[in-house]
Design a protein around this motif. Structure first.
Motif, PDB file in Angstrom:
ATOM      1  N   PRO A  25       0.828  -1.209   0.000  1.00  0.00           N
ATOM      2  CA  PRO A  25       0.000   0.000   0.000  1.00  0.00           C
ATOM      3  C   PRO A  25       0.864   1.261   0.000  1.00  0.00           C
ATOM      4  O   PRO A  25       0.560   2.237  -0.670  1.00  0.00           O
ATOM      5  N   TRP A  34      -2.055  -6.024   1.859  1.00  0.00           N
ATOM      6  CA  TRP A  34      -3.424  -5.868   2.359  1.00  0.00           C
ATOM      7  C   TRP A  34      -4.399  -6.269   1.261  1.00  0.00           C
ATOM      8  O   TRP A  34      -4.158  -6.000   0.065  1.00  0.00           O
ATOM      9  N   TRP A  36      -7.890  -5.524   0.300  1.00  0.00           N
ATOM     10  CA  TRP A  36      -8.585  -4.689  -0.692  1.00  0.00           C
ATOM     11  C   TRP A  36      -7.637  -3.715  -1.373  1.00  0.00           C
ATOM     12  O   TRP A  36      -7.894  -3.273  -2.487  1.00  0.00           O
ATOM     13  N   ASP A  37      -6.510  -3.413  -0.729  1.00  0.00           N
ATOM     14  CA  ASP A  37      -5.497  -2.595  -1.416  1.00  0.00           C
ATOM     15  C   ASP A  37      -5.043  -3.305  -2.689  1.00  0.00           C
ATOM     16  O   ASP A  37      -4.935  -2.691  -3.761  1.00  0.00           O
ATOM     17  N   HIS A  72      -7.237 -10.232   5.703  1.00  0.00           N
ATOM     18  CA  HIS A  72      -7.060  -8.806   5.409  1.00  0.00           C
ATOM     19  C   HIS A  72      -5.592  -8.452   5.210  1.00  0.00           C
ATOM     20  O   HIS A  72      -5.280  -7.505   4.507  1.00  0.00           O
ATOM     21  N   GLN A 107     -11.417  -8.549   4.771  1.00  0.00           N
ATOM     22  CA  GLN A 107     -11.624  -7.151   4.352  1.00  0.00           C
ATOM     23  C   GLN A 107     -12.649  -7.120   3.226  1.00  0.00           C
ATOM     24  O   GLN A 107     -13.001  -8.170   2.678  1.00  0.00           O
ATOM     25  N   SER A 160     -13.216  -3.051   7.936  1.00  0.00           N
ATOM     26  CA  SER A 160     -13.852  -2.006   7.132  1.00  0.00           C
ATOM     27  C   SER A 160     -13.062  -0.705   7.240  1.00  0.00           C
ATOM     28  O   SER A 160     -12.003  -0.599   6.647  1.00  0.00           O
ATOM     29  N   ASP A 162     -11.467   1.182   9.981  1.00  0.00           N
ATOM     30  CA  ASP A 162     -10.775   1.398  11.260  1.00  0.00           C
ATOM     31  C   ASP A 162     -11.503   2.285  12.282  1.00  0.00           C
ATOM     32  O   ASP A 162     -12.363   1.839  12.996  1.00  0.00           O
ATOM     33  N   ARG A 195      -3.991   9.829  12.931  1.00  0.00           N
ATOM     34  CA  ARG A 195      -4.101   8.368  13.093  1.00  0.00           C
ATOM     35  C   ARG A 195      -5.041   8.034  14.253  1.00  0.00           C
ATOM     36  O   ARG A 195      -5.367   8.884  15.078  1.00  0.00           O
ATOM     37  N   TYR A 201      -6.448   1.700  19.677  1.00  0.00           N
ATOM     38  CA  TYR A 201      -5.592   0.530  19.448  1.00  0.00           C
ATOM     39  C   TYR A 201      -5.751  -0.514  20.547  1.00  0.00           C
ATOM     40  O   TYR A 201      -5.699  -1.713  20.288  1.00  0.00           O
ATOM     41  N   TYR A 350      -7.750  10.498   9.603  1.00  0.00           N
ATOM     42  CA  TYR A 350      -7.953   9.151   9.063  1.00  0.00           C
ATOM     43  C   TYR A 350      -9.371   8.928   8.537  1.00  0.00           C
ATOM     44  O   TYR A 350      -9.826   9.676   7.678  1.00  0.00           O
ATOM     45  N   TRP A 351     -10.114   7.965   9.082  1.00  0.00           N
ATOM     46  CA  TRP A 351     -11.454   7.676   8.554  1.00  0.00           C
ATOM     47  C   TRP A 351     -12.524   8.529   9.240  1.00  0.00           C
ATOM     48  O   TRP A 351     -13.701   8.199   9.211  1.00  0.00           O
ATOM     49  N   TRP A 356     -11.027  10.168   0.803  1.00  0.00           N
ATOM     50  CA  TRP A 356     -10.243   8.983   0.406  1.00  0.00           C
ATOM     51  C   TRP A 356     -10.552   8.664  -1.055  1.00  0.00           C
ATOM     52  O   TRP A 356     -11.726   8.651  -1.464  1.00  0.00           O
ATOM     53  N   PHE A 409       0.811   6.521  -2.148  1.00  0.00           N
ATOM     54  CA  PHE A 409      -0.110   5.479  -1.686  1.00  0.00           C
ATOM     55  C   PHE A 409      -0.690   4.730  -2.892  1.00  0.00           C
ATOM     56  O   PHE A 409      -1.267   5.346  -3.804  1.00  0.00           O
ATOM     57  N   TRP A 411      -3.320   2.651  -3.692  1.00  0.00           N
ATOM     58  CA  TRP A 411      -4.659   2.627  -4.300  1.00  0.00           C
ATOM     59  C   TRP A 411      -5.068   4.010  -4.827  1.00  0.00           C
ATOM     60  O   TRP A 411      -5.859   4.093  -5.765  1.00  0.00           O
TER      61      TRP A 411
END
Ligand code: 2M8
Length: 425
Positions: A25, A34, A36-37, A72, A107, A160, A162, A195, A201, A350-351, A356, A409, A411
């Motif tokens: 990735p 990874w 889906w990457d 994943h 994933q 999915s 994170d 992050r 985590y 991040y998400w 994205w 990156f 993707w």
């Protein structure tokens, strides 16, 4: 936008991240394979080097478990430090795990869609005969191991998106007493504000601990501490089942399970519609998810689930609405991953807000599937402008377009190649 320069830049990113066996990735933050990457990477490679795309698919399938799951993360041996890594998972202790260490979760299954892209660019019957049985087994695994009322559940946010705010409540319920934050190699590379937190985590690790204790196969999703009917994963599965049925037909094999599954998942996705909200509802098996104010609420559009009226509402009230996920005068870069009107919106994290490229790609394709061609073209152009301006990075700040997360990156580069294919010269 200089189309040739963008193509050249994207190909250079993929080349730089290529280990020969799989494409990372990114160079340093994500040094393994990874799931889906790699599928997104193969979609882009269909445009420039289908043979290399087939290598990507084969190397991902080296990680497949005996029961069909494609994990994943596949830890092909690499001379790198990465934590939390293979030691966290101890996959080799589990029944049915492959020789190469992997994670024990999966994933979103983009792979069949990638194989279709490769097939349409450069048909190779032998390749289809080789990989389709493995993908059929993976999809069947989803419906066997993860079934919830016609849809499937994720058992970890890493399956999915994170730290998306929609998982906050479910994660907050976990008992993490005595669970330490793991050593985190991400922290040496990306600013902490971009992050997940250490608290998050600790929760991720607590979930892995619980899943590892049952060989990553709880009797049913209800038996897992975190079980969530994720709309992005289910929408991706619906498309992938259609693509698999199509591909099986191409080699004269039986695509009836896949075709029926696509119809079943689509029908179940329809049922998640919330008329008052004009969006779809997720489901937390241990609590209440409902409308989450994240882009997940709109994802059935990717699978062409909404009829014309619903698709229009999704666009007018959410996807294109300036105060929600759409471009606004003070935040011109869309689609945000969390609605700007949500208290959880965090434009750098991040998400939890940034743009994205894989999400935008899904919505370009979904708008096309729903017949909203002008909206699809506009989103594709905006996405290409963003990468032309800010480079192929992991995610982007929606008010400034500032590049965030990992640089170079994969993707973001590969899906740019795919989006460029749709551009009229
Ligand atoms: C991110 O996930 C890893 C853990 O698997 C991480 O947070 O470090 C996610 O964005 C995931 O969707 C993606 O596949 C992976 C590699 O790009 O990074």
């Amino acid at each position: 936008m200089d189309r040739a320069a963008l193509t050249e830049g994207a190909v250079a990113v993929l080349r730089a991240n290529d280990t020969g066996r799989f494409i990372k990735p990114s160079q340093r933050l994500y040094p393994f394979q990874w799931n889906w990457d790699s599928a997104f990477v193969a979609i882009g490679l269909a445009a420039v080097d289908p043979e290399r795309g087939r290598v990507e698919v084969r190397s991902l399938l080296e990680g497949q478990w005996a029961d069909g799951m494609v994990p994943h993360l596949v830890f092909h041996p690499q001379p790198v430090e990465y934590s939390p890594g293979a030691d966290l998972w101890e996959s080799r202790e589990c029944d049915g795990a492959p020789g190469v260490p992997t994670s024990g979760i999966t994933q979103p299954p983009v792979l069949a869609t990638a194989v279709r892209a490769l097939h349409e660019a450069d048909p190779d019957r032998g390749f289809l005969e080789e990989v389709l049985p493995a993908i059929e087994a993976w999809h069947a695994w989803f419906h066997r191991e993860r079934a919830v009322d016609g849809l499937v559940a994720v058992l970890h946010p890493w399956e999915s998106a994170d730290n998306a705010p929609r998982f906050d409540r479910a994660l907050a319920r976990l008992d993490i007493e005595g669970v330490e934050a793991p050593r985190r190699s991400d922290r040496s590379q990306v600013d902490a504000s971009e992050r997940p937190t250490d608290l998050e985590y600790r929760r991720y690790v607590a979930l892995v601990d619980a899943l590892r204790a049952c060989g990553y196969r709880p009797g049913s999703p209800m038996d897992a501490p975190f079980a969530y009917v994720d709309l992005p994963l289910n929408s991706i599965l619906a498309v992938a089942e259609d693509d698999l049925a199509f591909l099986l037909g191409e080699i004269g094999a039986d695509g009836s399970r896949a075709g029926a599954a696509a119809a079943r998942v689509r029908a179940a996705l329809q049922e998640t519609w919330d008329e008052a909200a004009g969006a779809y509802r997720e489901r937390d098996l241990h609590g209440d998810a409902g409308i989450t104010d994240t882009v997940a609420d709109l994802f059935p559009l990717y699978a062409g689930v909404p009829d014309e009226r619903r698709a229009r509402r999704l666009v007018d009230e959410h996807l294109g609405a300036p105060d929600r996920f759409g471009a606004a005068p003070d935040a011109p870069w869309a689609i945000t991953t969390v609605a700007k009107s949500s208290g959880a919106f965090a434009p750098r994290n991040y998400w939890r807000g940034p743009v994205w490229i894989n999400v935008n790609w899904c919505f370009v394709r979904g708008l096309e599937r729903c017949g909203l061609d002008a909206e699809a073209d506009a989103l594709r152009d905006l996405t290409l402008d963003l990468v032309a301006r800010s480079g192929f990075v992991e995610y982007y700040e929606p008010t400034t377009g500032e590049p965030l997360g990992s640089r170079e990156f994969s993707w973001s580069a590969s899906l740019t190649l795919d989006l460029l294919r749709g551009l009229r010269p």
